[in-house]
Scaffold this active site. Structure first.
Site, PDB file in Angstrom:
ATOM      1  N   SER A 125       1.400   6.970 -28.450  1.00 37.73           N
ATOM      2  CA  SER A 125       0.549   5.943 -28.157  1.00 37.73           C
ATOM      3  C   SER A 125       0.666   5.189 -26.851  1.00 37.73           C
ATOM      4  O   SER A 125      -0.273   3.969 -26.743  1.00 37.73           O
ATOM      5  CB  SER A 125       0.506   4.973 -29.371  1.00 37.73           C
ATOM      6  OG  SER A 125       1.802   4.415 -29.436  1.00 37.73           O
ATOM      7  N   ASN A 179       8.137  -0.671 -37.137  1.00 36.16           N
ATOM      8  CA  ASN A 179       7.221  -1.137 -38.113  1.00 36.16           C
ATOM      9  C   ASN A 179       6.841  -2.488 -38.155  1.00 36.16           C
ATOM     10  O   ASN A 179       5.618  -2.883 -38.007  1.00 36.16           O
ATOM     11  CB  ASN A 179       7.361  -0.512 -39.403  1.00 36.16           C
ATOM     12  CG  ASN A 179       7.640   0.846 -39.559  1.00 36.16           C
ATOM     13  OD1 ASN A 179       7.266   1.481 -38.702  1.00 36.16           O
ATOM     14  ND2 ASN A 179       8.176   1.413 -40.701  1.00 36.16           N
ATOM     15  N   THR A 231     -43.349 -14.973 -37.685  1.00 32.43           N
ATOM     16  CA  THR A 231     -42.667 -14.243 -38.677  1.00 32.43           C
ATOM     17  C   THR A 231     -43.282 -12.885 -38.652  1.00 32.43           C
ATOM     18  O   THR A 231     -44.473 -12.819 -38.235  1.00 32.43           O
ATOM     19  CB  THR A 231     -43.069 -14.831 -40.328  1.00 32.43           C
ATOM     20  OG1 THR A 231     -44.496 -15.056 -40.245  1.00 32.43           O
ATOM     21  CG2 THR A 231     -42.434 -16.211 -40.441  1.00 32.43           C
ATOM     22  N   HIS A 232     -42.633 -11.929 -38.953  1.00 34.16           N
ATOM     23  CA  HIS A 232     -43.139 -10.491 -38.856  1.00 34.16           C
ATOM     24  C   HIS A 232     -43.679 -10.301 -37.327  1.00 34.16           C
ATOM     25  O   HIS A 232     -44.407  -9.368 -37.134  1.00 34.16           O
ATOM     26  CB  HIS A 232     -44.461 -10.373 -39.722  1.00 34.16           C
ATOM     27  CG  HIS A 232     -44.241 -10.807 -41.154  1.00 34.16           C
ATOM     28  ND1 HIS A 232     -43.824  -9.834 -42.059  1.00 34.16           N
ATOM     29  CD2 HIS A 232     -44.546 -11.827 -41.818  1.00 34.16           C
ATOM     30  CE1 HIS A 232     -43.796 -10.542 -43.164  1.00 34.16           C
ATOM     31  NE2 HIS A 232     -44.103 -12.017 -42.893  1.00 34.16           N
ATOM     32  N   SER A 249     -35.560  -1.165 -10.430  1.00 28.62           N
ATOM     33  CA  SER A 249     -35.653   0.317 -10.772  1.00 28.62           C
ATOM     34  C   SER A 249     -35.597   1.147  -9.270  1.00 28.62           C
ATOM     35  O   SER A 249     -35.988   0.704  -8.335  1.00 28.62           O
ATOM     36  CB  SER A 249     -37.017   0.519 -11.475  1.00 28.62           C
ATOM     37  OG  SER A 249     -37.379   1.777 -11.242  1.00 28.62           O
ATOM     38  N   LYS A 257     -40.235  -3.317 -10.592  1.00 29.12           N
ATOM     39  CA  LYS A 257     -39.763  -3.622 -11.730  1.00 29.12           C
ATOM     40  C   LYS A 257     -38.488  -4.600 -11.789  1.00 29.12           C
ATOM     41  O   LYS A 257     -37.613  -4.658 -10.566  1.00 29.12           O
ATOM     42  CB  LYS A 257     -39.167  -2.349 -12.322  1.00 29.12           C
ATOM     43  CG  LYS A 257     -40.068  -1.315 -12.859  1.00 29.12           C
ATOM     44  CD  LYS A 257     -40.985  -1.524 -14.372  1.00 29.12           C
ATOM     45  CE  LYS A 257     -39.571  -1.385 -15.091  1.00 29.12           C
ATOM     46  NZ  LYS A 257     -39.951  -0.716 -16.548  1.00 29.12           N
ATOM     47  N   ASN A 296     -35.549  -5.464 -14.526  1.00 31.74           N
ATOM     48  CA  ASN A 296     -35.329  -4.772 -15.744  1.00 31.74           C
ATOM     49  C   ASN A 296     -34.222  -5.895 -16.635  1.00 31.74           C
ATOM     50  O   ASN A 296     -33.325  -6.255 -15.969  1.00 31.74           O
ATOM     51  CB  ASN A 296     -34.784  -3.611 -15.881  1.00 31.74           C
ATOM     52  CG  ASN A 296     -35.865  -2.575 -15.697  1.00 31.74           C
ATOM     53  OD1 ASN A 296     -37.137  -3.036 -15.699  1.00 31.74           O
ATOM     54  ND2 ASN A 296     -35.344  -1.507 -14.755  1.00 31.74           N
ATOM     55  N   GLU A 327     -30.342  -5.755 -22.626  1.00 29.46           N
ATOM     56  CA  GLU A 327     -30.405  -4.390 -23.548  1.00 29.46           C
ATOM     57  C   GLU A 327     -28.933  -3.967 -23.832  1.00 29.46           C
ATOM     58  O   GLU A 327     -28.550  -3.640 -24.836  1.00 29.46           O
ATOM     59  CB  GLU A 327     -31.075  -3.303 -22.652  1.00 29.46           C
ATOM     60  CG  GLU A 327     -32.519  -3.697 -22.352  1.00 29.46           C
ATOM     61  CD  GLU A 327     -33.111  -2.868 -21.450  1.00 29.46           C
ATOM     62  OE1 GLU A 327     -34.033  -2.028 -21.773  1.00 29.46           O
ATOM     63  OE2 GLU A 327     -33.070  -2.909 -20.037  1.00 29.46           O
ATOM     64  N   TYR A 357       4.256   1.676 -44.369  1.00 29.92           N
ATOM     65  CA  TYR A 357       3.785   1.897 -42.929  1.00 29.92           C
ATOM     66  C   TYR A 357       3.385   3.580 -43.073  1.00 29.92           C
ATOM     67  O   TYR A 357       4.203   4.470 -43.572  1.00 29.92           O
ATOM     68  CB  TYR A 357       4.838   1.695 -41.805  1.00 29.92           C
ATOM     69  CG  TYR A 357       4.382   2.362 -40.393  1.00 29.92           C
ATOM     70  CD1 TYR A 357       3.487   1.631 -39.807  1.00 29.92           C
ATOM     71  CD2 TYR A 357       4.748   3.586 -39.931  1.00 29.92           C
ATOM     72  CE1 TYR A 357       3.089   2.153 -38.426  1.00 29.92           C
ATOM     73  CE2 TYR A 357       3.943   4.097 -39.048  1.00 29.92           C
ATOM     74  CZ  TYR A 357       3.506   3.380 -38.089  1.00 29.92           C
ATOM     75  OH  TYR A 357       2.992   3.946 -36.865  1.00 29.92           O
ATOM     76  N   GLN A 366      -1.435   3.744 -36.363  1.00 29.97           N
ATOM     77  CA  GLN A 366      -1.265   3.839 -34.871  1.00 29.97           C
ATOM     78  C   GLN A 366      -2.801   4.047 -34.353  1.00 29.97           C
ATOM     79  O   GLN A 366      -2.981   3.561 -33.155  1.00 29.97           O
ATOM     80  CB  GLN A 366      -0.356   4.865 -34.446  1.00 29.97           C
ATOM     81  CG  GLN A 366      -0.387   5.171 -32.790  1.00 29.97           C
ATOM     82  CD  GLN A 366       0.581   6.172 -32.514  1.00 29.97           C
ATOM     83  OE1 GLN A 366       2.018   5.578 -32.739  1.00 29.97           O
ATOM     84  NE2 GLN A 366       0.574   7.272 -31.918  1.00 29.97           N
ATOM     85  N   LYS A 402      -5.054   0.333 -33.091  1.00 23.66           N
ATOM     86  CA  LYS A 402      -5.182  -0.603 -31.687  1.00 23.66           C
ATOM     87  C   LYS A 402      -6.513  -0.040 -30.891  1.00 23.66           C
ATOM     88  O   LYS A 402      -7.121  -1.113 -30.351  1.00 23.66           O
ATOM     89  CB  LYS A 402      -3.861  -0.242 -30.973  1.00 23.66           C
ATOM     90  CG  LYS A 402      -2.693  -1.221 -31.460  1.00 23.66           C
ATOM     91  CD  LYS A 402      -1.572  -0.901 -31.119  1.00 23.66           C
ATOM     92  CE  LYS A 402      -0.850   0.507 -31.837  1.00 23.66           C
ATOM     93  NZ  LYS A 402      -0.443   0.207 -33.113  1.00 23.66           N
TER      94      LYS A 402
HETATM   95  N1  ARG Z   1       3.451   3.623 -32.136  1.00 24.91           N
HETATM   96  C1  ARG Z   1       3.610   3.224 -33.345  1.00 24.91           C
HETATM   97  C2  ARG Z   1       2.284   2.523 -33.954  1.00 24.91           C
HETATM   98  O1  ARG Z   1       1.471   2.273 -32.865  1.00 24.91           O
HETATM   99  C3  ARG Z   1       4.695   2.285 -33.601  1.00 24.91           C
HETATM  100  C4  ARG Z   1       5.215   2.314 -35.032  1.00 24.91           C
HETATM  101  C5  ARG Z   1       5.790   3.465 -35.329  1.00 24.91           C
HETATM  102  N2  ARG Z   1       6.779   3.404 -36.287  1.00 24.91           N
HETATM  103  C6  ARG Z   1       7.331   4.643 -37.037  1.00 24.91           C
HETATM  104  N3  ARG Z   1       7.757   4.472 -38.203  1.00 24.91           N
HETATM  105  N4  ARG Z   1       7.091   5.665 -36.382  1.00 24.91           N
HETATM  106  O2  ARG Z   1       2.016   2.288 -35.085  1.00 24.91           O
END
Ligand code: ARG
Length: 463
Positions: free
Chosen positions: A28, A115, A160-161, A282, A288, A290, A295, A322, A327, A330
């Site tokens: 990650s 974790n 309205t509408h 444009s 134009k 825009n 948008e 966990y 993972q 994020k």
């Molecule tokens: N890279 C992991 C995540 O984003 C970190 C936690 C990993 N924990 C584990 N028990 N492998 O969740």
């Protein structure tokens, strides 16, 4: 002996390192390096606590704290050797710390797990985005209030509408969005207050046998308290889901407003002029201009709501505590946060720069028999007609005006009396758009005096 290529952090029971594909799906670091500052802050707080509770020596804690600052400056100066083999930001930082300070680095992970570490880092990162969203919304509301104040008497059609309904004012319309974005702020604030509990010290899932002080690390990291259940602490991603939910509602509001700006800035409407700074040309049609920013803002809901749906789908059905599925949390939040902040900033810029076309707005406000309701209300008030009868009489007058190709105020008194004999010349007073809006004095109504009350209230809230 373990194979040299097995992982330095967990390779003890492994004979061989991971397959390249395994490494690719597992890593990650490509995205979670964005949390380096949070990871280092979390580790510094943890090390200081380990020393304060006598779990590691002050000397080791000092070496760890200093070493982490060196890592921080290496990352910030772009001189950090990020490694995919080290999976994630947590192990990259710790491995580099070991290079720099040696043996004491190995003591940092006492009474901690990745974790609780990742939950802490991600919470700290997301908490900043809650604050950024609130700030961005406050700036947008500031720009809307300036527009509202300048246009408090500017009459425009209310729809309205998407059909002309009754005259309103520019100020009133701007203030409608102030209410919407104000609710967004309150949603982000509510969720931020709920999420501000520290997972750190929950360790892998069960807590730890070391006599740690979770209150100390919670306070050092700006949390209100430690999370009260270690299983929940490492498996909770509500803070991310709530961020995405609040962001989705906010993006929906932005999208509605952006759509109005696209319509209003068209040659068919000409209600508003967007500045050159927030428009594009444009490549083929020289004439134009825009509304690209509007948008794109209109479109941002797509990826933001997509991120919300993606993370809900990831979290759905996950057993405690966990699982590596998490993972996948994020990137969704990173992407949604980036695009929400950008959309808020672009909308704020566009609103600050745009100018209402007072003449066009007034002309449009007076079209489409927009004061027909005022006429019906007059018949109720002055001639004591039941509203349903007044509605019927007014409908006949509208049909008459339509047949003559004129607006209601252009009908002659004689023609009007042909529909209802008791109508007097006083009726013409209520047929102007200015009188229509200023008569709407009910709380929250479009009368400039009422809108001024709301502008003052919001200025007070924001100050
Ligand atoms: N890279 C992991 C995540 O984003 C970190 C936690 C990993 N924990 C584990 N028990 N492998 O969740």
């Amino acid at each position: 002996m373990t194979d040299k290529s097995s992982n330095a952090m967990w390779g003890g029971r492994f004979a061989a390192g991971p397959d390249a594909i395994m490494e690719a799906i597992n890593a990650s670091i490509g995205f979670d390096k964005r949390m380096y500052a949070q990871d280092i802050a979390g580790s510094r707080a943890h090390a200081a606590m380990l020393a304060a509770t006598g779990i590691i020596t002050d000397k080791d804690a000092e070496a760890i704290g200093e070493g982490l600052l060196t890592v921080l400056s290496e990352i910030e100066s772009g001189n950090f050797p990020f490694s995919t083999a080290l999976e994630d930001i947590h192990m990259n930082v710790e491995a580099r710390l070991k290079d720099i300070i040696g043996e004491p680095a190995g003591r940092l992970h006492t009474a901690r797990s990745r974790n609780d570490q990742v939950a802490t880092d991600f919470k700290l990162w997301t908490r900043e985005q809650y604050d950024a969203a609130i700030q961005g919304l406050e700036a947008l509301i500031g720009a809307l209030l300036t527009q509202a104040e300048a246009g408090v008497d500017t009459v425009m059609p209310g729809f309205t509408h998407l059909q002309v309904a009754q005259p309103v004012t520019w100020g009133h319309h701007m203030m409608a969005y102030v209410e919407m974005f104000g609710r967004d702020i309150s949603r982000f604030k509510d969720a931020r207050a709920r999420m501000n509990e520290s997972p750190l010290g929950a360790a892998a899932l069960a807590g730890t046998g070391f006599d740690i002080d979770r209150h100390m690390t919670a306070e050092a990291l700006g949390f209100d308290r430690p999370a009260a259940n270690s299983l929940d602490a490492v498996s909770d991603r509500d803070f991310a889901l709530e961020f995405l939910s609040c962001s989705t509602i906010c993006a929906m509001h932005l999208s509605r407003f952006a759509e109005e700006l696209v319509i209003w800035s068209s040659a068919q409407f000409r209600f508003v002029a967007l500045s050159d700074r927030f428009s594009t040309g444009s490549s083929i049609m020289p004439q134009k201009k825009n509304p690209d920013a509007a948008e794109l803002i209109r479109a941002k809901i797509g990826r933001i709501m997509g991120a919300m749906v993606a993370l809900f789908t990831v979290m759905k059905g996950l057993p405690l505590a966990y699982s590596k599925d998490m993972q996948e949390d994020k990137e969704q939040v990173f992407d949604a946060a980036d695009h929400l902040m950008l959309a808020l900033a672009a909308m704020t810029g566009m609103v600050s720069d745009m100018s209402a076309n007072t003449e066009e707005l007034r002309k449009a406000a007076a079209s489409g028999f927009s004061t027909a309701t005022d006429l019906a209300d007059w018949l109720v008030r002055e001639l004591n007609l039941p509203f349903r009868d007044a509605h019927h009489v007014t409908g006949a007058l509208v049909a008459l005006a339509e047949a003559q190709g004129c607006d209601l105020p252009e009908l002659s008194l004689e023609d009007m009396q042909g529909v209802h004999a008791d109508i007097t010349a006083a009726v013409f007073d209520v047929l102007t758009v200015e009188n229509s809006v200023s008569s709407r004095m009910s709380y929250g109504g479009t009368a400039p005096a009422q809108v001024r009350v709301q502008i003052a209230r919001w200025k007070e809230i924001l100050s």
